[in-house]
Design an enzyme around this catalytic site. Structure first.
Site, PDB file in Angstrom:
ATOM      1  N   ASP A  31       0.678  -1.244  -0.133  1.00  0.00           N
ATOM      2  CA  ASP A  31      -0.019   0.125  -0.088  1.00  0.00           C
ATOM      3  C   ASP A  31       0.930   1.071  -0.133  1.00  0.00           C
ATOM      4  O   ASP A  31       1.899   1.284   0.880  1.00  0.00           O
ATOM      5  CB  ASP A  31      -0.927  -0.116   1.219  1.00  0.00           C
ATOM      6  CG  ASP A  31      -2.323   0.670   0.947  1.00  0.00           C
ATOM      7  OD1 ASP A  31      -2.686   0.810  -0.054  1.00  0.00           O
ATOM      8  OD2 ASP A  31      -3.066   1.218   2.086  1.00  0.00           O
ATOM      9  N   ASP A  48      -1.493  10.110  -9.912  1.00  0.00           N
ATOM     10  CA  ASP A  48      -1.423   9.383 -11.004  1.00  0.00           C
ATOM     11  C   ASP A  48       0.034   9.240 -11.473  1.00  0.00           C
ATOM     12  O   ASP A  48       0.547   8.127 -11.421  1.00  0.00           O
ATOM     13  CB  ASP A  48      -2.250   9.681 -12.223  1.00  0.00           C
ATOM     14  CG  ASP A  48      -3.822   9.702 -11.992  1.00  0.00           C
ATOM     15  OD1 ASP A  48      -4.155   9.009 -11.183  1.00  0.00           O
ATOM     16  OD2 ASP A  48      -4.309  10.258 -12.762  1.00  0.00           O
ATOM     17  N   GLU A  95      -4.514   2.758  -4.549  1.00  0.00           N
ATOM     18  CA  GLU A  95      -3.033   2.746  -4.249  1.00  0.00           C
ATOM     19  C   GLU A  95      -2.595   1.377  -3.769  1.00  0.00           C
ATOM     20  O   GLU A  95      -1.213   1.386  -3.360  1.00  0.00           O
ATOM     21  CB  GLU A  95      -2.696   3.944  -3.247  1.00  0.00           C
ATOM     22  CG  GLU A  95      -3.016   3.585  -1.960  1.00  0.00           C
ATOM     23  CD  GLU A  95      -4.746   3.815  -1.436  1.00  0.00           C
ATOM     24  OE1 GLU A  95      -4.956   3.945  -0.450  1.00  0.00           O
ATOM     25  OE2 GLU A  95      -5.422   4.079  -2.448  1.00  0.00           O
ATOM     26  N   ASN A 129      -2.843  12.898  -2.612  1.00  0.00           N
ATOM     27  CA  ASN A 129      -3.685  13.443  -3.643  1.00  0.00           C
ATOM     28  C   ASN A 129      -4.211  14.863  -2.925  1.00  0.00           C
ATOM     29  O   ASN A 129      -4.202  15.675  -3.958  1.00  0.00           O
ATOM     30  CB  ASN A 129      -4.668  12.702  -3.632  1.00  0.00           C
ATOM     31  CG  ASN A 129      -4.426  11.627  -4.965  1.00  0.00           C
ATOM     32  OD1 ASN A 129      -3.747  11.878  -5.702  1.00  0.00           O
ATOM     33  ND2 ASN A 129      -5.221  10.436  -4.907  1.00  0.00           N
TER      34      ASN A 129
END
Length: 320
Positions: free
Chosen positions: A184, A201, A228, A192
């Protein structure tokens, strides 16, 4: 157009070759079956004009030998030269691999018409083969795309699930350990929120690339499991070996040194959970995933940017 002409009568052979040259063809003359087969192998003609009656073997045998010599997908038109015109003779010629026949003596007009007809068939067949290859390539590309995550370029969840089922069955058959690594990206939501989704991204792309470079065996599979989260299937791998791979991936991502203000590590890192055991009827792929997921949870609870392992499958829930 190169044409193999198989005719034992010298006069007939010369006449047919002369007709072919006038039509712009390149004649390759042969006077017996054995020579015809040898020339077919060496010259690979575009068309075969084949006499039925030959001194060493009949034309039907030669036709069958030619068909045996053709590679898959190849086809060379064979036109029999014969004085016989009965239905049974025609049927025998087609059964042997022939495509048409010319009655002897050969007419220049009829020969020209037959050759043009065969040329059209060859051209149409070539166009069909080209189209088929293009369709096959397109289908292969579609198959590849359906198994690849569009953002990161690694395997997608669908491919991961299929591979896990396949490797689970192999582990059960062979009695070898199967390992799973669940990874993870730490504090990705904060990343973000801080840098924007486009930067998020790009972050996932770089993380996936760094993890892929840390893998050395061709049989291992890295997949984007969702959001993610990434998963790795490591066939025939013990827990220690899987933990070593996970640690190499964790280090590879850390070496990117991507700034992450929302993480107490100050840069982008990953946490990994590892599990491994031999598949059996009493367990399931889901149990292996659950064990890796629980190990990942432990890595997060312990401060993230680390690898934790769980060697046994979680105990099954008691029956109600």
């Amino acid at each position: 157009m190169k044409t193999l002409v198989v005719e034992d009568a010298k006069t007939s052979l010369a006449v047919v070759c002369h007709h072919l040259e006038r039509l712009g063809n390149i004649p390759v003359p042969a006077s017996c079956g054995a020579q015809a087969i040898e020339l077919f192998q060496s010259e690979r003609p575009d068309l075969v004009l084949l006499d039925v009656v030959l001194p060493d073997m009949d034309g039907y045998t030669v036709a069958r030998r030619i068909r045996d010599l053709e590679k898959p997908g190849e086809w060379t038109p064979i036109i029999f030269l014969t004085a016989m015109s009965g239905d049974a003779d025609l049927e025998k010629g087609i059964a042997a691999g022939g495509d048409d026949y010319l009655q002897k003596p050969v007419s220049d007009v009829v020969l020209r018409a037959k050759i043009r007809a065969m040329q059209r068939i060859v051209q149409m067949r070539h166009s069909l083969l080209v189209l088929t290859r293009k369709l096959d390539a397109a289908n292969q590309e579609l198959k590849r795309l359906s198994a690849v995550d569009g953002l990161t370029g690694v395997a997608n969840r669908r491919m991961f699930d299929e591979a896990l089922e396949r490797e689970w069955r192999r582990s059960m058959r062979q009695g070898t350990e199967l390992a799973i690594v669940m990874c993870d990206v730490d504090f990705f939501k904060k990343f973000n929120d801080t840098y924007g989704h486009q930067a998020g991204d790009e972050c996932l792309k770089k993380v996936a690339s760094a993890m892929a470079k840390a893998m050395e065996r061709g049989g291992d599979l890295l997949a984007r499991y969702g959001g993610e989260e990434f998963s790795i299937i490591l066939p025939d791998t013990k827990l220690g070996g899987a933990a070593f791979v996970a640690e190499r991936m964790r280090h590879s991502v850390a070496q990117l040194k991507m700034p992450h203000a929302g993480s107490h590590h100050g840069q982008v890192t990953i946490s990994c959970g590892v599990s491994a055991f031999v598949a059996s009827p009493e367990t399931s792929p889901e149990a292996l995933l659950l064990a890796a997921d629980q190990a990942l949870y432990q890595a997060k609870q312990a401060g993230r940017n680390q690898v934790c392992r769980m060697s046994t499958a979680p105990a099954p829930c008691p029956a109600p």
